[in-house]
Design a protein around this motif. Sequence first.
Motif, PDB file in Angstrom:
ATOM      1  N   ILE A   1      -6.151  -8.589   1.839  1.00 41.89           N
ATOM      2  CA  ILE A   1      -5.537  -7.319   2.246  1.00 41.89           C
ATOM      3  C   ILE A   1      -5.270  -7.438   3.741  1.00 41.89           C
ATOM      4  O   ILE A   1      -6.191  -7.665   4.515  1.00 41.89           O
ATOM      5  CB  ILE A   1      -6.508  -6.136   2.013  1.00 41.89           C
ATOM      6  CG1 ILE A   1      -7.008  -6.128   0.569  1.00 41.89           C
ATOM      7  CG2 ILE A   1      -5.863  -4.816   2.385  1.00 41.89           C
ATOM      8  CD1 ILE A   1      -8.170  -5.168   0.333  1.00 41.89           C
TER       9      ILE A   1
ATOM     10  N   LEU B   1      -0.754  -6.873   0.190  1.00 44.74           N
ATOM     11  CA  LEU B   1      -1.719  -7.675  -0.570  1.00 44.74           C
ATOM     12  C   LEU B   1      -1.077  -8.959  -1.065  1.00 44.74           C
ATOM     13  O   LEU B   1       0.093  -8.961  -1.417  1.00 44.74           O
ATOM     14  CB  LEU B   1      -2.090  -6.956  -1.876  1.00 44.74           C
ATOM     15  CG  LEU B   1      -2.815  -5.653  -1.905  1.00 44.74           C
ATOM     16  CD1 LEU B   1      -2.840  -5.158  -3.337  1.00 44.74           C
ATOM     17  CD2 LEU B   1      -4.227  -5.872  -1.428  1.00 44.74           C
TER      18      LEU B   1
ATOM     19  N   HIS C   1     -15.962  -2.634  -1.641  1.00 46.54           N
ATOM     20  CA  HIS C   1     -14.994  -2.772  -2.741  1.00 46.54           C
ATOM     21  C   HIS C   1     -15.690  -2.758  -4.099  1.00 46.54           C
ATOM     22  O   HIS C   1     -15.640  -3.734  -4.861  1.00 46.54           O
ATOM     23  CB  HIS C   1     -14.177  -4.054  -2.605  1.00 46.54           C
ATOM     24  CG  HIS C   1     -13.374  -4.098  -1.350  1.00 46.54           C
ATOM     25  ND1 HIS C   1     -12.536  -3.078  -0.973  1.00 46.54           N
ATOM     26  CD2 HIS C   1     -13.286  -5.021  -0.366  1.00 46.54           C
ATOM     27  CE1 HIS C   1     -11.968  -3.389   0.182  1.00 46.54           C
ATOM     28  NE2 HIS C   1     -12.415  -4.548   0.576  1.00 46.54           N
TER      29      HIS C   1
ATOM     30  N   TYR D   1      -1.802  -2.231  -5.624  1.00 50.97           N
ATOM     31  CA  TYR D   1      -2.412  -0.926  -5.332  1.00 50.97           C
ATOM     32  C   TYR D   1      -2.045   0.090  -6.408  1.00 50.97           C
ATOM     33  O   TYR D   1      -0.925   0.066  -6.939  1.00 50.97           O
ATOM     34  CB  TYR D   1      -1.863  -0.376  -4.013  1.00 50.97           C
ATOM     35  CG  TYR D   1      -2.605  -0.798  -2.784  1.00 50.97           C
ATOM     36  CD1 TYR D   1      -3.745  -0.109  -2.352  1.00 50.97           C
ATOM     37  CD2 TYR D   1      -2.157  -1.861  -2.009  1.00 50.97           C
ATOM     38  CE1 TYR D   1      -4.405  -0.475  -1.195  1.00 50.97           C
ATOM     39  CE2 TYR D   1      -2.817  -2.240  -0.851  1.00 50.97           C
ATOM     40  CZ  TYR D   1      -3.943  -1.533  -0.452  1.00 50.97           C
ATOM     41  OH  TYR D   1      -4.605  -1.901   0.692  1.00 50.97           O
TER      42      TYR D   1
ATOM     43  N   ASN E   1      -0.947  -1.416   4.568  1.00 49.87           N
ATOM     44  CA  ASN E   1      -1.393  -2.771   4.237  1.00 49.87           C
ATOM     45  C   ASN E   1      -0.473  -3.434   3.231  1.00 49.87           C
ATOM     46  O   ASN E   1       0.309  -2.775   2.552  1.00 49.87           O
ATOM     47  CB  ASN E   1      -2.803  -2.728   3.614  1.00 49.87           C
ATOM     48  CG  ASN E   1      -3.820  -2.113   4.546  1.00 49.87           C
ATOM     49  OD1 ASN E   1      -3.803  -2.359   5.737  1.00 49.87           O
ATOM     50  ND2 ASN E   1      -4.710  -1.298   4.005  1.00 49.87           N
TER      51      ASN E   1
ATOM     52  N   ILE F   1      -7.352  -0.906  -6.330  1.00 51.81           N
ATOM     53  CA  ILE F   1      -6.491  -2.082  -6.484  1.00 51.81           C
ATOM     54  C   ILE F   1      -6.844  -2.704  -7.829  1.00 51.81           C
ATOM     55  O   ILE F   1      -8.026  -2.811  -8.179  1.00 51.81           O
ATOM     56  CB  ILE F   1      -6.723  -3.098  -5.345  1.00 51.81           C
ATOM     57  CG1 ILE F   1      -6.150  -2.557  -4.032  1.00 51.81           C
ATOM     58  CG2 ILE F   1      -6.089  -4.449  -5.673  1.00 51.81           C
ATOM     59  CD1 ILE F   1      -6.498  -3.379  -2.801  1.00 51.81           C
TER      60      ILE F   1
ATOM     61  N   ASP G   1       0.858  -1.180   0.000  1.00 50.81           N
ATOM     62  CA  ASP G   1       0.000   0.000   0.000  1.00 50.81           C
ATOM     63  C   ASP G   1       0.902   1.240   0.000  1.00 50.81           C
ATOM     64  O   ASP G   1       1.812   1.337   0.814  1.00 50.81           O
ATOM     65  CB  ASP G   1      -0.848  -0.118   1.279  1.00 50.81           C
ATOM     66  CG  ASP G   1      -1.513   1.156   1.710  1.00 50.81           C
ATOM     67  OD1 ASP G   1      -1.494   2.130   0.957  1.00 50.81           O
ATOM     68  OD2 ASP G   1      -2.055   1.153   2.829  1.00 50.81           O
TER      69      ASP G   1
ATOM     70  N   THR H   1     -10.762   0.693  -2.822  1.00 48.74           N
ATOM     71  CA  THR H   1     -10.228   0.209  -1.535  1.00 48.74           C
ATOM     72  C   THR H   1     -10.822   0.968  -0.355  1.00 48.74           C
ATOM     73  O   THR H   1     -10.654   0.551   0.786  1.00 48.74           O
ATOM     74  CB  THR H   1      -8.703   0.411  -1.459  1.00 48.74           C
ATOM     75  OG1 THR H   1      -8.431   1.815  -1.601  1.00 48.74           O
ATOM     76  CG2 THR H   1      -7.987  -0.348  -2.530  1.00 48.74           C
TER      77      THR H   1
END
Length: 606
Positions: free
Chosen positions: A42, A33, A92, A66, A31, A73, A26, A87
């Motif tokens: 995530i 992923l 989402h 990201y 964060n 994303i 991120d 995000t």
Amino acid sequence: MSYELKRVFASLPQMERGVAKVLGGDPKGNNFLYTNGKSVIIRNIDNPAIADIYTEHPHPVNVAKYSPSGFYIASGDVSGKIRIWDTTQKEHLLKYEYQPFGGKIKDIAWTEDSKRIAVVGEGREKFGAVFLWDSGSSVGEIVGHSKIINTVDIKQTRPYRLVTGSDDNCTTFLEGPPFKFKCTLSDHSRFVNCVRFSPDGSRYASAGADGQIFLYDGKTAEKQGTLGGAKAHEGGIYAVCWSPDSSQLISASGDKTVKLWDVATGTAVTTFTLGSDVLDQQLGCLWVKNHLLSVSLSGYINYLDKNSPNRPLRVIKGHSKAIQCLTVHKEDGKSVIYSGGQDGHINYWDAETGENEAITGKGHSNLVARMDVDESNRLVSCSMDDTIRYTDLGKKEYSASDLLKMDVQPKTVSVGPGGLAVAVCIGQVVLLKDKRKVFTLDNLGYEPEACAFHPGGGTVAVGGADGKVRLYSVQGNTLKDDGKDLEAKGPVTDMQFSRDGAFLAVSDEKKVITVFTVADGYAVKNDFYGHHAKVLCLAWSPDNDHFASGGMDMMVYVWTVNDADKRIKIPDSHRLHHVSGLAWLNENTLITTSHDSCVKQWTLKI
């Protein structure tokens, strides 16, 4: 009556030997992923127990990244679809969906203004595409490779440059936008697994299966040198990631190490050794703020410690393969969740913190079908490796002596009082006592599928594929047929006595759950209808007034024994995957597991 999702214990990344795993970071540094099956996971980097799961892809997802703005994303799957989603909201929402080519997407890169996206992979006619994120219209051509493209990156400063690496042992360099082919570089002697620009754009690195890392000028692609001389690692290198200040980079290799390089001198400052087993091969890495992460072939995520290179700060464990069963046990006043996987692994979770560990030692070698905890605090687990294991929960370590080899494959096991347990195997019902087989029933005339031990210990109920439930009384070390059959609506899939022994719930393939009252000679109390597909698992609430059922339809129902119409319905409890296990933490908290390798806790208002 209502429910809410309280917490998710996420799965680990799905790993494949010899295949790099791309982790996404991120831009705000909160964060990271990764992907497992059809899910994008995530996780909070400071507290990985906080996780969110995106499950809108109809096919297994390979990579997610990201956008530099952090608001979106992009994730790509094996069918060649790329989804761009929000995000910032819990839902989402999908912003755009494209199909740049037909075939597996292997890597994604954004330009720093979050307007253009490059994707590469295994297309049929082409191996890459670069397009505008909001219209999908092309902004150049990715050409110059004769085989699958494994990796792509875009320089995060203007003038933009794009670099790709492929199975044809070459990297290509493009200028743009629109991106046009400039040159091919063939310094590597094996597949190129990873190319990455430094954050300041001054240079880029390429890493390959030949164990080499080359550095190039970010604007002109002029070769600047190598890291570590002739060879950076003993094994193939799967991933590299730059430090935020562009002065260092980390590399992850099949030689089970991660190295931290000082780019100016081309030497390794630190070598992190992460084990000696095949599963300790390092297939991915990520540098976010001051966190250095790597991911092992086992799926374990390692937080690397520069001050102690042989011991990670923390290792995130969990399941990377489907979870098949679960049970809950109270230890020292704390609730612990045990989950058994398709790969034979049994993990345990602190229900409050999500801290996870695996039971140590050599355990089951195949799918764990069922687990239960007996009065002696032993976890009794049966597996498709034809064994039943007794594991002392005080030690949480497998022991070779506490292993029972069965004549045929066990399907399920249920524990009773006084060291007794009953196992249903293919064509057999086996009574166990104190870790030994004491009695076997075969030539049954029906195929047993499920069993339940009455909490009082006097009775064992066995459900068959013929839709009947047979009752056996336990007499010493034998089982005697009571000559009493109960009728289910179809082939039995699971059965459970309530904790006080007053009721027996039986689920079947015809989507019905039948509850019998024990004291009334097993008269039918109620039939419960609601599932759209076969019911797979049942669990009684500690209050004995409610029970939960999970099915192939991805639904969980919480039923009220005295009123079949009073129920809580949790649709899509694990989206795209059926519910494989249920257990109650307390009267208001239900745990569910599924083939998405995640464990979920639900708070119920009953």
